[in-house]
Design a protein around this motif. Structure first.
Motif, PDB file in Angstrom:
ATOM      1  N   UNK A 129       3.847   9.229 -10.353  1.00 37.50           N
ATOM      2  CA  UNK A 129       3.264   9.315 -11.705  1.00 37.50           C
ATOM      3  C   UNK A 129       2.391  10.563 -11.838  1.00 37.50           C
ATOM      4  N   UNK A 130       1.552  10.834 -10.841  1.00 34.87           N
ATOM      5  CA  UNK A 130       0.597  11.942 -10.950  1.00 34.87           C
ATOM      6  C   UNK A 130       1.231  13.317 -10.808  1.00 34.87           C
ATOM      7  N   UNK A 131       2.244  13.461  -9.978  1.00 34.35           N
ATOM      8  CA  UNK A 131       2.856  14.784  -9.792  1.00 34.35           C
ATOM      9  C   UNK A 131       3.407  15.361 -11.097  1.00 34.35           C
ATOM     10  N   UNK A 132       4.239  14.602 -11.843  1.00 37.81           N
ATOM     11  CA  UNK A 132       4.775  15.206 -13.068  1.00 37.81           C
ATOM     12  C   UNK A 132       3.776  15.254 -14.228  1.00 37.81           C
ATOM     13  N   UNK A 133       2.676  14.544 -14.144  1.00 38.85           N
ATOM     14  CA  UNK A 133       1.707  14.559 -15.251  1.00 38.85           C
ATOM     15  C   UNK A 133       0.533  15.477 -14.908  1.00 38.85           C
ATOM     16  N   UNK A 134      -0.449  14.956 -14.240  1.00 40.38           N
ATOM     17  CA  UNK A 134      -1.636  15.733 -13.893  1.00 40.38           C
ATOM     18  C   UNK A 134      -1.299  16.884 -12.950  1.00 40.38           C
ATOM     19  N   UNK A 135      -0.447  16.616 -11.967  1.00 39.23           N
ATOM     20  CA  UNK A 135      -0.054  17.663 -11.024  1.00 39.23           C
ATOM     21  C   UNK A 135       0.616  18.834 -11.714  1.00 39.23           C
TER      22      UNK A 135
ATOM     23  N   UNK B  65       4.252   5.361  -5.693  1.00 48.94           N
ATOM     24  CA  UNK B  65       4.320   5.242  -7.155  1.00 48.94           C
ATOM     25  C   UNK B  65       3.248   6.098  -7.810  1.00 48.94           C
ATOM     26  N   UNK B  66       2.041   6.090  -7.251  1.00 51.62           N
ATOM     27  CA  UNK B  66       0.957   6.912  -7.796  1.00 51.62           C
ATOM     28  C   UNK B  66       1.338   8.387  -7.748  1.00 51.62           C
ATOM     29  N   UNK B  67       1.894   8.815  -6.623  1.00 56.22           N
ATOM     30  CA  UNK B  67       2.327  10.209  -6.502  1.00 56.22           C
ATOM     31  C   UNK B  67       3.437  10.503  -7.509  1.00 56.22           C
TER      32      UNK B  67
ATOM     33  N   UNK C  77       0.834  -1.198   0.000  1.00 57.54           N
ATOM     34  CA  UNK C  77       0.000   0.000   0.000  1.00 57.54           C
ATOM     35  C   UNK C  77       0.874   1.256   0.000  1.00 57.54           C
ATOM     36  N   UNK C  78       1.887   1.264   0.839  1.00 59.74           N
ATOM     37  CA  UNK C  78       2.752   2.431   0.948  1.00 59.74           C
ATOM     38  C   UNK C  78       3.535   2.668  -0.338  1.00 59.74           C
TER      39      UNK C  78
END
Length: 169
Positions: free
Chosen positions: A66-72, A62-64, A56-57
């Motif tokens: 991926x999301x930070x440089x794309x959607x974020x 990994x989600x962060x 889970x951790x």
């Protein structure tokens, strides 16, 4: 940086004048998330499940990542371009500056933060009451957290909160 002079804008307060970078934002997010996990019983769950729980951790990290440089990054650019201070500002812009949309998004985010803050305040209050053997009562701890945290955030803005989270993370 924001400091209490009465001259700063809400943009300065909420997003540090746009000077908080993605590394600080990412670490601050993860530190905040893990502190909440702690008071939601993650230690007990980890003890019961063992190393399998780390999935889970790692998944969250990994989600962060991926999301930070794309959607974020898209949100980051939009907030700079239009000087948006909150997610409600960004979403409202998409719907023609609708005040209703801004209010709905803001209320939803406030509601989700109330749950997080309640977990933090109750957890820290109970822990300190037990550790000090009642010298610091639950009510006193919650009041101190509210006052110190409120004054700190009011004087330093979200930039100070993000930097503190990053150092703790």
């Amino acid at each position: 940086a924001y400091h209490y002079t009465g001259k700063a804008t809400s943009y300065d307060f909420f997003v540090g004048g746009g000077k908080i970078g993605p590394v600080i934002i990412g670490i601050s997010y993860m530190a905040t998330l893990f502190s909440m996990f702690t008071f939601l019983g993650v230690v007990g769950l980890y003890s019961a499940i063992g190393l399998g729980f780390t999935d889970l951790l790692f998944g969250e990290a990994i989600i962060v990542a991926i999301l930070m440089p794309t959607l974020g990054y898209k949100f980051y650019r939009a907030s700079h371009k239009y000087e948006h201070s909150t997610p409600g500002d960004i979403v409202a812009k998409r719907f023609g500056g609708s005040k209703v949309v801004r209010a709905v998004v803001s209320l939803a985010l406030i509601g989700s933060m109330l749950i997080y803050l309640t977990v933090q305040y109750i957890g820290v209050g109970l822990v300190l009451e037990i550790v000090t053997d009642g010298f610091l009562s639950f009510g006193v701890v919650v009041l101190l957290m509210f006052l110190v945290g409120g004054i700190y955030a009011a004087m330093g803005g979200m930039e100070s909160v993000a930097i503190t989270d990053t150092v703790q993370g």
